[in-house]
Design an enzyme around this catalytic site. Structure first.
Site, PDB file in Angstrom:
ATOM      1  N   ARG A 275     106.705  78.043  60.547  1.00  0.00           N
ATOM      2  CA  ARG A 275     107.271  79.301  61.023  1.00  0.00           C
ATOM      3  C   ARG A 275     106.252  80.426  60.938  1.00  0.00           C
ATOM      4  O   ARG A 275     106.240  81.337  61.777  1.00  0.00           O
ATOM      5  CB  ARG A 275     108.538  79.641  60.256  1.00  0.00           C
ATOM      6  N   ALA A 276     105.389  80.399  59.922  1.00  0.00           N
ATOM      7  CA  ALA A 276     104.391  81.458  59.777  1.00  0.00           C
ATOM      8  C   ALA A 276     103.468  81.498  60.993  1.00  0.00           C
ATOM      9  O   ALA A 276     103.136  82.582  61.507  1.00  0.00           O
ATOM     10  CB  ALA A 276     103.581  81.240  58.502  1.00  0.00           C
TER      11      ALA A 276
END
Length: 660
Positions: A275-276
């Protein structure tokens, strides 16, 4: 009264930029604003709604369907192509911390469903926030069941209500913005990760800037409309820039070189999951659009990483969020393609390297080396009785779960049994109770005997308000875990305090995960003190514990009396939260005359409190004083070596094997 203008807020450039980027690209995932109280966090967030472009919605649709792409499952639909529509301002919907679940996701009228066979659904806050902003002030204080609801909506882009076999679903895509004060406790990791960006804010220490803040605030309170009018032009200009960036956003290119840079940066910070990378890429694209560029550059990635990564590199709940600027610059530099030509001065071509006395990049010994020795550090004596020592803790472990006896009615959590409005159904509330979720079977039973008298005709069941019965549900509650720690000189022997701090820190981690309130009482020398009053900030408790010095005699009676006082005061402040006292001691009482007798008398004040006596006595020659004290308290006696869940399992297996 007009809201405070966005451009009138002084300072906080990072927060201003994060909010603007989330407005340009809602796919970024919203913003979490962390900061001390009184820093205008809420003021700036509320002012943001006035900058957003309006949205087109279908006439009469309570769920804000887009006429260009209506939701096929909309409860007010289906909407025909070309349905009448109108334009309205973007909404900022505030979710109160104490809101009921029905208010958030919406509610179903069970009486109509049973009697008329129709689904009467009243939309909640998630429906109102669709295609707008959902703002949660003090988001870290949000109840677990509401956190779960937000997680579902944020992940799926839809809100679903399931009740008694009836299901209603609608679109719920919004920009989630939360503000919080870290001193009041941290956010659950699952919800923390759902925020795309995070910003730390603090009040300015510059006197001139503080004067300007006060001057503007007083001017606004004296004449809100006139003050807002003075900033109307600057707000309108900023709104036009945001709208222009939104139009440019689809055409911004994200080349493979930029994607590789993003991957290198995220990998260097050892973030969990992917997700980062995705959020950083989306933020970089939004920043490029904001800057008027049609292609992402290294500067866009630098800005995106500063906003998207700090809250994702935390390794455990006690680690402070943040990233190293030096490490970020090093990662960006390492991700650049090597220069071409014979003049390359890299380490392989004669350039200085770590072994040649050159600079050591971040992530070397400073980042990757094992933690510094947490040995004993002398501390100044506070009572003149003996030198004090400060001993650090070791690595935490998964601790045993200790619960409060009986069944409570406290705040939702994950520790002790309690009657709540969530959890498994265990019965039916008395007819006088008109709260909670309806109990379908009990409602039908209450209505069935009266159907002939009510003149029912047809197949429907005639249900009246008096027939409604509500479920009695059992779940889990959060408790007040009060640690009462012996910090006398005897606790510092044989590295005992290191083991004690490790065990208590592990229990604190367990308390964080179970949504408990925690407090810390210590006693040494001739008195007891309260280093940390009861709070939900487990991080503050961990910090106080880490720096706890030891030394002096053992005022056990004073420690028990102080614990009793704290629990008595807290019972008035928060009567629904039941206490769990964790007494950490070897059971000795050596301070003052009649120390043992006074300790036994003090123990009599705590017999009604669920208590765990963590026995710290070690060695072959044991006096068994902690076990004796546990008997006076009516408490569970727990040797320090069995606090770990694995240790308890091993002990049980060993005893079972011997019995066999």
């Amino acid at each position: 009264m007009k809201p405070y203008p966005f451009t009138a807020v002084v300072g906080m450039p990072d927060l201003r930029l994060a909010l603007v980027l989330s407005s340009i690209s809602p796919a970024v995932g919203g913003v979490l604003v962390r900061g001390e109280k009184g820093t205008a966090k809420s003021t700036m967030v509320r002012a943001l709604a006035g900058l957003l472009p309006g949205v087109d919605v279908v006439d009469g649709c309570r769920f804000s369907c887009d006429p260009a792409s209506p939701d096929p499952a909309c409860p007010d639909g289906p909407h025909a192509a070309g349905a009448p529509a109108h334009r309205r301002p973007a909404r900022l919907v505030e979710l109160p911390v104490g809101a009921a679940e029905d208010r958030v996701v919406g509610s179903l009228n069970l009486e109509k469903a049973l009697s008329e066979g129709v689904t009467d659904y009243q939309p909640g806050l998630l429906a109102a926030a669709h295609r707008g902003l959902l703002y949660v002030d003090e988001v870290n204080l949000l109840h677990d069941h509401l956190v779960d609801t937000l997680l579902d909506a944020a992940a799926m882009g839809r809100a679903t209500v399931e009740r008694e076999g009836v299901s209603v679903s609608h679109a719920a895509r919004f920009v989630l913005i939360g503000t919080m004060n870290p001193e009041e406790g941290e956010l659950r990791p699952q919800l923390l990760d759902r925020f795309g960006l995070t910003v730390e804010v603090a009040s300015s220490r510059d006197p001139e800037q503080r004067v300007e803040v006060v001057r503007r605030r007083l001017a606004y309170e004296a004449d809100p409309d006139g003050f807002a009018e003075g900033y109307a032009a600057s707000d309108a200009a900023l709104a036009a820039e945001i709208e222009a960036a939104q139009r440019l956003l689809p055409s911004v290119k994200l080349p493979d070189e930029a994607l590789r840079q993003i991957a290198e940066v995220c990998a260097s910070f050892e973030v969990d999951g992917m997700r980062a990378d995705i959020v950083t890429a989306r933020t970089a694209v939004a920043h490029a659009a904001w800057a008027g560029r049609d292609e992402v550059t290294t500067e866009d990635i630098r800005v995106a990483a500063r906003l998207a990564l700090p809250h994702r590199r935390r390794r455990n709940p006690f680690d402070a969020p943040g990233i190293s600027e030096e490490q970020l610059e090093q990662a960006l530099e390492d991700s650049q393609p090597p220069p071409e030509g014979p003049d390359d001065d890299g380490p392989g071509e004669g350039g200085p390297g770590p072994d040649d006395g050159g600079p050591v990049p971040d992530g070397g010994p400073a980042e990757g080396a094992p933690p510094a020795d947490r040995g004993e550090t002398p501390a100044p004596s506070g009572n003149g009785s003996s030198p004090q020592k400060t001993v650090g803790a070791g690595d935490t472990f998964r601790a045993r779960v200790f619960r409060v006896k009986g069944t409570g009615e406290g705040e939702r959590g994950r520790r002790s049994r309690a009657i709540t409005d969530t959890g498994r159904t265990i019965g039916v509330q008395p007819p006088s109770v008109r709260d909670g979720r309806p109990h379908l079977v009990a409602t039908i039973r209450a209505a069935a005997p009266h159907q002939r008298a009510r003149g029912r005709s047809g197949t429907g069941l005639e249900v009246r308000s008096a027939d409604l019965r509500f479920a009695l549900r059992e779940g889990r509650e959060g408790n007040l875990v009060l640690f009462c720690v012996d910090a006398s000189g005897s606790m510092g022997a044989r590295a005992r305090m290191r083991e004690v701090k490790t065990a208590v820190l592990s229990l604190l981690l367990d308390a964080y995960q179970r949504r408990d309130k925690v407090g810390l009482v210590t006693f040494r020398g001739a008195e007891a003190e309260l280093p940390l009053p009861p709070t939900i900030s487990v991080e503050a408790a961990a910090a106080r514990l880490e720096g706890l010095p030891t030394g002096g005699r053992t005022p056990l009676a004073e420690g028990l009396l102080e614990a009793a006082r704290v629990l008595r005061v807290e019972a008035i402040r928060d009567p629904r939260r039941r206490p769990l006292l964790v007494l950490v001691t070897d059971g000795r009482a050596t301070s003052g005359a009649d120390a043992v007798a006074r300790a036994k008398a003090a123990a009599g004040l705590l017999t009604d409190v669920t208590t765990i006596v963590m026995d710290c006595e070690t060695g072959r020659m044991r006096l068994g004083l902690a076990a004796e004290l546990a008997g006076h308290l009516g408490a569970e006696h727990v040797p320090l070596s069995t606090v770990a869940a694995e240790s308890l399992a091993s002990a049980v297996r060993e005893r079972t094997g011997r019995a066999a």
